[in-house]
Design a protein around this motif. Structure first.
Motif, PDB file in Angstrom:
ATOM      1  N   GLU A 130       0.838  -1.207   0.000  1.00 49.12           N
ATOM      2  CA  GLU A 130       0.000   0.000   0.000  1.00 49.12           C
ATOM      3  C   GLU A 130       0.870   1.253   0.000  1.00 49.12           C
ATOM      4  O   GLU A 130       0.649   2.186  -0.786  1.00 49.12           O
ATOM      5  N   GLY A 164       2.793   2.183  -3.241  1.00 51.71           N
ATOM      6  CA  GLY A 164       1.994   2.480  -4.420  1.00 51.71           C
ATOM      7  C   GLY A 164       1.937   1.331  -5.410  1.00 51.71           C
ATOM      8  O   GLY A 164       1.287   1.452  -6.456  1.00 51.71           O
ATOM      9  N   ASN A 198      -1.642   0.010  -5.890  1.00 53.54           N
ATOM     10  CA  ASN A 198      -2.438   0.922  -6.713  1.00 53.54           C
ATOM     11  C   ASN A 198      -2.021   0.839  -8.184  1.00 53.54           C
ATOM     12  O   ASN A 198      -2.868   0.895  -9.084  1.00 53.54           O
ATOM     13  N   LYS A 199      -0.705   0.713  -8.411  1.00 53.50           N
ATOM     14  CA  LYS A 199      -0.237   0.601  -9.792  1.00 53.50           C
ATOM     15  C   LYS A 199      -0.763  -0.666 -10.445  1.00 53.50           C
ATOM     16  O   LYS A 199      -1.190  -0.645 -11.617  1.00 53.50           O
ATOM     17  N   ARG A 203      -3.499  -2.239  -9.634  1.00 54.72           N
ATOM     18  CA  ARG A 203      -4.934  -2.058  -9.858  1.00 54.72           C
ATOM     19  C   ARG A 203      -5.195  -1.218 -11.100  1.00 54.72           C
ATOM     20  O   ARG A 203      -6.082  -1.530 -11.907  1.00 54.72           O
TER      21      ARG A 203
END
Length: 429
Positions: free
Chosen positions: A288, A291, A294-295, A297
């Motif tokens: 988390e 990042g 998120n990348k 996702r």
């Protein structure tokens, strides 16, 4: 049949040309989207080199000297002894089997990182090989063993790593298989030496590939062993306590009991309530915070959106294409072709179009990756860092996805028309 399909595609080259252009553009876009997904997923699939189940990190805190609860009479020596007492309390828990003191940068997926450069000689010349490495430190006391606590194994034998007595605070260290392979060219390097800051160190053992962070590739790692535990200010920042549970212990039940029964006993001297973090939680936190999650996702969402657009676009294109050839399909059926034959013919046509467009698109992709240098990496042991293997793996994934989506988008309209009676299909011809 195959020759007839080639003639058919050539005769309809104007209509097929637009489909080819669409598939070429889609190939380039899909390759650039899938590439980071393959690399990140490939990195995460590399074995971490340690076991995360049942492993915990105890991050100690202490009252600041401005805090009203701060006890000035507690000396650095007393605080060191309190820390050892805390370790003893945890070690005596019936669920705990191994416990080790480590520095804040010496456990996987932590936020800290410490590194250095090793060399084959103290001389700085063209013949001296150098390698950037990361290093861990742990404190050997009462049987403390970082390798056993983390579940790290010998790279040569696959067994548990034993710590010789002459390794403590000396010139002997343990190194990872990544370091041994990249620095010496083999993992059988016990007894070999290297230099760090001009000081020689001898390799006492080699453990397997080890990933400091879940989303990264293994990095060369050196492990130092310490036997002296000196008093010092802010000792809570200097050391972390890592331990593992016995096999079969219910982790949730242990965590609940630890918070309720054990944690209050650890508030000794100027130490205040500690935080217990599992290795699994440490992995999630680092994913988390970095990042990376998120990348992933975003890349998965982009890939999914691209495939959806390809599916809708190809379905519409082939729907119009099949509808315009209803008479041809009706004629095929009237001459004895089965529904399966019709579907097979159109699927082969779609596959040929996809394959030709994909091969043409790969030329543009190859030019892009060569100029950008995005396929190169430091450790060619992994396919992600070998340009040809990297290109072929990602291209294979893209081709499979593109072919699957195109074939499905072709199958839907041709199956509908193939179900019509030949007379109905030929009525408007």
């Amino acid at each position: 049949m195959f020759q007839n399909i080639l003639h058919q595609l050539w005769n309809q080259r104007r209509q097929n040309g637009w489909i080819l252009l669409e598939l070429i553009a889609v190939t380039f876009f899909l390759w650039t989207v899938i590439d980071p997904v393959c690399v990140l997923t490939g990195n995460r699939l590399i074995a971490p080199g340690f076991e995360s189940e049942g492993r915990y990190v105890l991050e100690l805190e202490a009252y600041d000297f401005n805090d009203v609860r701060y006890r000035k009479e507690v000396t650095d020596t007393a605080q060191r002894d309190n820390l050892l007492h805390i370790a003893g309390l945890i070690r005596r828990c019936p669920e705990v089997t191994d416990l080790t003191f480590v520095t804040p940068y010496s456990f996987p997926n932590c936020r800290s990182w410490s590194g250095y450069t090793i060399a084959t000689d103290t001389l700085d010349n063209a013949q001296t090989r150098k390698l950037s490495v990361q290093y861990y430190e742990f404190y050997v006391r009462d049987g403390g063993n970082l390798f056993r606590t983390y579940g790290m194994r010998d790279a040569v034998t696959g067994r548990d790593l034993e710590i010789p007595a002459d390794c403590l605070d000396g010139d002997k260290v343990f190194v990872s298989a990544t370091l041994a392979r990249r620095f010496y060219g083999t993992t059988d390097v016990r007894g070999k030496k290297f230099f760090m800051s001009g000081k020689p160190f001898e390799v006492a053992g080699v453990f397997g590939e080890f990933k400091h962070r879940d989303y990264e590739q293994p990095f060369p790692l050196v492990v130092f062993l310490k036997s002296r535990f000196e008093p010092e200010p802010y000792i809570q920042w200097r050391w972390r306590i890592v331990f593992r549970l016995k096999d079969g212990v219910d982790a949730r039940a242990f965590e609940k009991r630890f918070r309720e029964e054990v944690a209050p006993q650890l508030q000794i001297g100027n130490f205040c309530y500690p935080e217990l973090v599992s290795f699994n939680r440490q992995i999630r936190n680092e994913l988390e915070n970095s990042g990376t999650l998120n990348k992933l996702r975003v890349q998965y969402a982009l890939a999914g959106f691209a495939l959806l657009c390809i599916f809708l676009g190809m379905t519409g294109t082939f729907w119009v294409r099949c509808d315009a050839r209803r008479g041809e399909i009706g004629l095929m059926r009237s001459l004895g072709a089965t529904k399966r034959d019709v579907r097979k013919r159109f699927l082969v046509e779609a596959w040929l179009l996809v394959t030709v467009a994909f091969l043409i698109g790969l030329v543009a992709v190859a030019q892009y990756v060569v100029t950008s240098g995005s396929l190169e990496g430091d450790d060619t042991f992994y396919w992600q860092n070998r340009p040809l293997a990297h290109f072929l793996v990602v291209s294979g994934v893209v081709y499979v996805l593109l072919a699957a989506v195109s074939l499905v988008s072709t199958l839907i309209p041709v199956s509908r028309i193939a179900r019509e009676e030949p007379a109905d299909a030929l009525r408007d011809e």
